[in-house]
Design a protein around this motif. Structure first.
Motif, PDB file in Angstrom:
ATOM      1  N   PHE A 247       0.838  -1.190   0.000  1.00 26.13           N
ATOM      2  CA  PHE A 247       0.000   0.000   0.000  1.00 26.13           C
ATOM      3  C   PHE A 247       0.877   1.247   0.000  1.00 26.13           C
ATOM      4  CE2 PHE A 247      -2.608  -3.375   1.486  1.00 26.13           C
ATOM      5  CZ  PHE A 247      -3.894  -3.083   1.064  1.00 26.13           C
ATOM      6  N   ALA A 248       0.500   2.206  -0.834  1.00 16.42           N
ATOM      7  CA  ALA A 248       1.282   3.429  -0.969  1.00 16.42           C
ATOM      8  C   ALA A 248       1.127   4.314   0.259  1.00 16.42           C
ATOM      9  CB  ALA A 248       0.853   4.193  -2.222  1.00 16.42           C
ATOM     10  N   ASP A 249       2.195   5.027   0.584  1.00 14.54           N
ATOM     11  CA  ASP A 249       2.157   6.013   1.653  1.00 14.54           C
ATOM     12  C   ASP A 249       1.198   7.128   1.272  1.00 14.54           C
ATOM     13  OD1 ASP A 249       3.935   6.896   4.193  1.00 14.54           O
ATOM     14  OD2 ASP A 249       3.412   8.663   3.004  1.00 14.54           O
ATOM     15  N   VAL A 250       0.470   7.669   2.249  1.00 14.98           N
ATOM     16  CA  VAL A 250      -0.547   8.674   1.937  1.00 14.98           C
ATOM     17  C   VAL A 250       0.069   9.983   1.445  1.00 14.98           C
ATOM     18  CG1 VAL A 250      -2.279   7.726   3.503  1.00 14.98           C
ATOM     19  CG2 VAL A 250      -0.642   9.414   4.354  1.00 14.98           C
ATOM     20  N   LEU A 251       1.321  10.236   1.791  1.00 16.24           N
ATOM     21  CA  LEU A 251       1.978  11.470   1.359  1.00 16.24           C
ATOM     22  C   LEU A 251       2.899  11.288   0.167  1.00 16.24           C
ATOM     23  CD1 LEU A 251       2.876  13.332   4.682  1.00 16.24           C
ATOM     24  CD2 LEU A 251       1.028  13.829   3.068  1.00 16.24           C
ATOM     25  N   ASP A 252       3.521  10.119   0.063  1.00 20.78           N
ATOM     26  CA  ASP A 252       4.490   9.862  -1.004  1.00 20.78           C
ATOM     27  C   ASP A 252       4.194   8.513  -1.630  1.00 20.78           C
ATOM     28  OD1 ASP A 252       6.624   9.503  -2.682  1.00 20.78           O
ATOM     29  OD2 ASP A 252       8.173   9.963  -1.184  1.00 20.78           O
ATOM     30  N   GLU A 253       3.581   8.533  -2.807  1.00 25.82           N
ATOM     31  CA  GLU A 253       3.170   7.289  -3.456  1.00 25.82           C
ATOM     32  C   GLU A 253       4.340   6.442  -3.922  1.00 25.82           C
ATOM     33  OE1 GLU A 253       0.428   8.156  -6.547  1.00 25.82           O
ATOM     34  OE2 GLU A 253      -1.182   8.763  -5.184  1.00 25.82           O
ATOM     35  N   THR A 254       5.541   6.982  -3.913  1.00 26.52           N
ATOM     36  CA  THR A 254       6.714   6.182  -4.267  1.00 26.52           C
ATOM     37  C   THR A 254       7.161   5.294  -3.107  1.00 26.52           C
ATOM     38  OG1 THR A 254       8.308   7.885  -3.573  1.00 26.52           O
ATOM     39  CG2 THR A 254       7.471   7.995  -5.841  1.00 26.52           C
ATOM     40  N   ILE A 255       6.664   5.587  -1.924  1.00 25.99           N
ATOM     41  CA  ILE A 255       6.970   4.761  -0.743  1.00 25.99           C
ATOM     42  C   ILE A 255       5.856   3.739  -0.569  1.00 25.99           C
ATOM     43  CG2 ILE A 255       7.326   4.749   1.758  1.00 25.99           C
ATOM     44  CD1 ILE A 255       8.331   7.600   1.540  1.00 25.99           C
ATOM     45  N   MET A 256       6.220   2.469  -0.558  1.00 21.10           N
ATOM     46  CA  MET A 256       5.238   1.401  -0.422  1.00 21.10           C
ATOM     47  C   MET A 256       5.376   0.725   0.942  1.00 21.10           C
ATOM     48  SD  MET A 256       3.632   1.707  -3.250  1.00 21.10           S
ATOM     49  CE  MET A 256       2.569   0.265  -3.162  1.00 21.10           C
ATOM     50  N   HIS A 257       4.250   0.513   1.582  1.00 21.47           N
ATOM     51  CA  HIS A 257       4.227  -0.194   2.865  1.00 21.47           C
ATOM     52  C   HIS A 257       3.771  -1.626   2.620  1.00 21.47           C
ATOM     53  CE1 HIS A 257       4.697   3.513   5.215  1.00 21.47           C
ATOM     54  NE2 HIS A 257       3.870   4.070   4.341  1.00 21.47           N
ATOM     55  N   LYS A 258       4.480  -2.567   3.197  1.00 19.04           N
ATOM     56  CA  LYS A 258       4.105  -3.965   3.061  1.00 19.04           C
ATOM     57  C   LYS A 258       2.955  -4.281   4.011  1.00 19.04           C
ATOM     58  CE  LYS A 258       4.127  -8.251   1.844  1.00 19.04           C
ATOM     59  NZ  LYS A 258       3.507  -8.628   0.549  1.00 19.04           N
ATOM     60  N   GLY A 259       1.811  -4.604   3.442  1.00 22.54           N
ATOM     61  CA  GLY A 259       0.652  -4.980   4.244  1.00 22.54           C
ATOM     62  C   GLY A 259      -0.127  -3.792   4.769  1.00 22.54           C
ATOM     63  N   ASN A 260      -1.331  -4.075   5.207  1.00 16.34           N
ATOM     64  CA  ASN A 260      -2.199  -3.087   5.829  1.00 16.34           C
ATOM     65  C   ASN A 260      -3.017  -3.810   6.889  1.00 16.34           C
ATOM     66  OD1 ASN A 260      -3.474  -0.692   6.397  1.00 16.34           O
ATOM     67  ND2 ASN A 260      -4.130  -0.298   4.290  1.00 16.34           N
ATOM     68  N   TYR A 261      -3.419  -3.089   7.913  1.00 12.13           N
ATOM     69  CA  TYR A 261      -4.064  -3.751   9.040  1.00 12.13           C
ATOM     70  C   TYR A 261      -4.946  -2.768   9.800  1.00 12.13           C
ATOM     71  CZ  TYR A 261      -0.226  -1.466  11.520  1.00 12.13           C
ATOM     72  OH  TYR A 261       0.662  -0.543  12.004  1.00 12.13           O
ATOM     73  N   GLY A 262      -5.712  -3.302  10.715  1.00  9.00           N
ATOM     74  CA  GLY A 262      -6.582  -2.465  11.540  1.00  9.00           C
ATOM     75  C   GLY A 262      -7.264  -3.300  12.594  1.00  9.00           C
ATOM     76  N   ALA A 263      -8.023  -2.635  13.452  1.00 11.91           N
ATOM     77  CA  ALA A 263      -8.752  -3.296  14.527  1.00 11.91           C
ATOM     78  C   ALA A 263     -10.091  -2.606  14.711  1.00 11.91           C
ATOM     79  CB  ALA A 263      -7.939  -3.279  15.821  1.00 11.91           C
ATOM     80  N   TYR A 264     -11.020  -3.301  15.357  1.00  9.79           N
ATOM     81  CA  TYR A 264     -12.345  -2.729  15.544  1.00  9.79           C
ATOM     82  C   TYR A 264     -13.011  -3.316  16.786  1.00  9.79           C
ATOM     83  CZ  TYR A 264     -13.907  -7.106  13.322  1.00  9.79           C
ATOM     84  OH  TYR A 264     -14.120  -8.418  13.020  1.00  9.79           O
ATOM     85  N   LEU A 265     -14.013  -2.589  17.260  1.00  9.24           N
ATOM     86  CA  LEU A 265     -14.830  -3.003  18.398  1.00  9.24           C
ATOM     87  C   LEU A 265     -16.280  -2.705  18.067  1.00  9.24           C
ATOM     88  CD1 LEU A 265     -15.195  -3.834  21.430  1.00  9.24           C
ATOM     89  CD2 LEU A 265     -14.948  -1.400  21.978  1.00  9.24           C
ATOM     90  N   ILE A 266     -17.158  -3.661  18.350  1.00 10.20           N
ATOM     91  CA  ILE A 266     -18.594  -3.496  18.115  1.00 10.20           C
ATOM     92  C   ILE A 266     -19.335  -3.958  19.364  1.00 10.20           C
ATOM     93  CG2 ILE A 266     -20.579  -4.197  16.720  1.00 10.20           C
ATOM     94  CD1 ILE A 266     -18.631  -4.718  14.423  1.00 10.20           C
ATOM     95  N   ALA A 267     -20.263  -3.139  19.832  1.00  9.75           N
ATOM     96  CA  ALA A 267     -21.059  -3.491  21.004  1.00  9.75           C
ATOM     97  C   ALA A 267     -22.538  -3.313  20.699  1.00  9.75           C
ATOM     98  CB  ALA A 267     -20.665  -2.618  22.197  1.00  9.75           C
ATOM     99  N   ASP A 268     -23.326  -4.336  20.983  1.00 13.91           N
ATOM    100  CA  ASP A 268     -24.790  -4.263  20.940  1.00 13.91           C
ATOM    101  C   ASP A 268     -25.290  -4.529  22.351  1.00 13.91           C
ATOM    102  OD1 ASP A 268     -25.824  -4.022  18.059  1.00 13.91           O
ATOM    103  OD2 ASP A 268     -24.336  -5.599  17.865  1.00 13.91           O
ATOM    104  N   GLN A 269     -25.976  -3.567  22.938  1.00 18.09           N
ATOM    105  CA  GLN A 269     -26.398  -3.705  24.327  1.00 18.09           C
ATOM    106  C   GLN A 269     -27.864  -3.321  24.492  1.00 18.09           C
ATOM    107  OE1 GLN A 269     -24.725  -4.889  27.189  1.00 18.09           O
ATOM    108  NE2 GLN A 269     -26.852  -4.758  27.913  1.00 18.09           N
TER     109      GLN A 269
END
Length: 392
Positions: A247-269
């Motif tokens: 995935f390309a860096d948000v500021l410099d598209e010539t810089i590539m990052h290997k992989g992308n990731y994230g986390a999340y939380l969901i609550a139903d109460q």
């Protein structure tokens, strides 16, 4: 290849249909084949949209066939699932409002396609699903948020707008493993193709070969049901995902990052439940998603809302709700001379869904979108919308 896929699909449906008839003739109480059909459509009006004011119409036809090996008397725990869809009508988020989060979950344009085709095998507390599969049917889903029409309440944009995922309208091959640790605890994990492609790139979605050029998408989720607040039921989900592509860096598209990731939380109460003679209840939800800002344009998302079920004694199947969703724009992309001029886009949605009968429901609602598109000169937009759902 397309002709072969179409032929195989037709033969599959014929086999399932004939199997159902055979079991009916032989006196089986329950047919192994279940057929479902539905039509959902939205009528929209916006008097002050950013791009163009006016009206719009969108529709979705769903055709579903599922086959149970249990009911067929073959073996236990098997299910074959087939789903086709047709979407038609306008694309008002792109051509009228200009919002990023897409205010209607039906917004897609004019396509007819195979949506899902998978086989699931259950082994007591463990199950395995393989095939063309909608990730959002198993992951990143909130029961209470599902009542809303804006797309962000269905799948967090901190995931769907940063990485390629197998969701509406274009699914891809995946495998999902789920394990019920107990009646209250469930763990599931999955792997999908890294890029589902679009329906313009792959018409009808009938490719039956793995596409591995864009890596793979991995996701895991833990779900825990627990009774809080005077014994009222709640379900809490936490998950994480990883995409193996670059995935390309948000500021410099010539810089590539290997992989992308994230986390999340969901609550139903559940916050309130009426007496045994009443179906009234008040449910709430919270959604929070995070992704690193060096490679993601939309690194943070949150949403929360309240749903009042059976608001009137004579309307036990009705529901009313109000919710807000907020998507954060990466600060590195915000500025007078940059892609965005605001660092967020908010939506407030309120609705009332009336169940006319077992087959028909009407859902009038209002949505107010703040900073649509997060660009300068955009109008905060009020939308009036009526969704009609018909099942057959």
């Amino acid at each position: 290849m397309k002709q072969l896929a179409k032929c195989l699909t037709k033969h599959l449906l014929v086999v399932l249909f004939l199997s159902s008839i055979v079991y009916k003739v032989h006196g089986q109480q329950k047919s192994p084949l279940t057929l479902e059909a539905s039509y959902v459509f939205d009528a929209v009006n916006s008097p002050n949209a950013t791009l163009t004011s006016g009206n719009a119409y969108m529709g979705l036809i769903d055709l579903i066939a599922s086959f149970s090996t249990d009911d067929a008397g073959w073996w236990q725990g098997g299910e074959l699932y087939f789903q086709m869809e047709n979407t038609h009508g306008a694309t008002p988020s792109a051509n009228m409002v200009g919002d990023l989060q897409v205010f209607s979950s039906l917004d897609n344009g004019n396509y007819t396609y195979l949506y899902q085709l998978w086989y699931k095998q259950a082994f007591n507390r463990f199950s395995l699903t393989i095939g063309k599969h909608d990730l959002n049917s198993e992951f990143l889903a909130s029961d209470n948020a599902a009542e809303y029409i804006n797309s962000s309440f269905g799948i967090m944009p901190s995931v769907s707008m940063n990485v390629m995922v197998s969701i509406f309208p274009k699914s891809c091959f995946g495998a999902v493993a789920a394990f019920d640790v107990s009646e209250q605890t469930n763990i599931k994990t999955a792997i999908y193709e890294g890029d589902p492609l679009s329906l313009d790139e792959e018409e009808y979605n009938i490719r039956f070969a793995l596409h591995t050029n864009s890596g793979y998408f991995f996701i895991s989720e833990l779900s825990q049901s627990i009774n809080l607040f005077n014994g009222l039921e709640g379900t809490y989900r936490m998950g994480a995902y990883y995409h193996s592509s670059s995935f390309a860096d948000v500021l410099d598209e010539t810089i590539m990052h290997k992989g992308n990731y994230g986390a999340y939380l969901i609550a139903d109460q559940l916050l309130y439940a009426g007496e045994q003679t009443s179906a009234s209840s008040l449910g709430s939800f919270l959604q929070v998603g995070y992704a690193p800002d060096d490679r993601n344009a939309f690194p943070f998302f949150w949403a929360t809302g309240l749903n009042y079920y059976a608001p009137f004694s004579k309307r036990q199947d009705d529901v009313a709700g109000i919710a807000i969703a907020s998507m954060t724009i990466n600060n590195k992309l915000v500025g007078i001379d940059k892609a965005f001029q605001y660092n967020n886009e908010h939506v407030i949605e309120c609705f009332y869904r009336r169940q006319i009968n077992e087959k028909v429901a009407l859902q009038p609602e209002l949505q107010y979108i703040i900073h649509p598109g997060a660009i300068g000169g955009s109008n905060n937009t009020l939308l009036g919308l009526i969704r009609t759902s018909i099942t057959f």
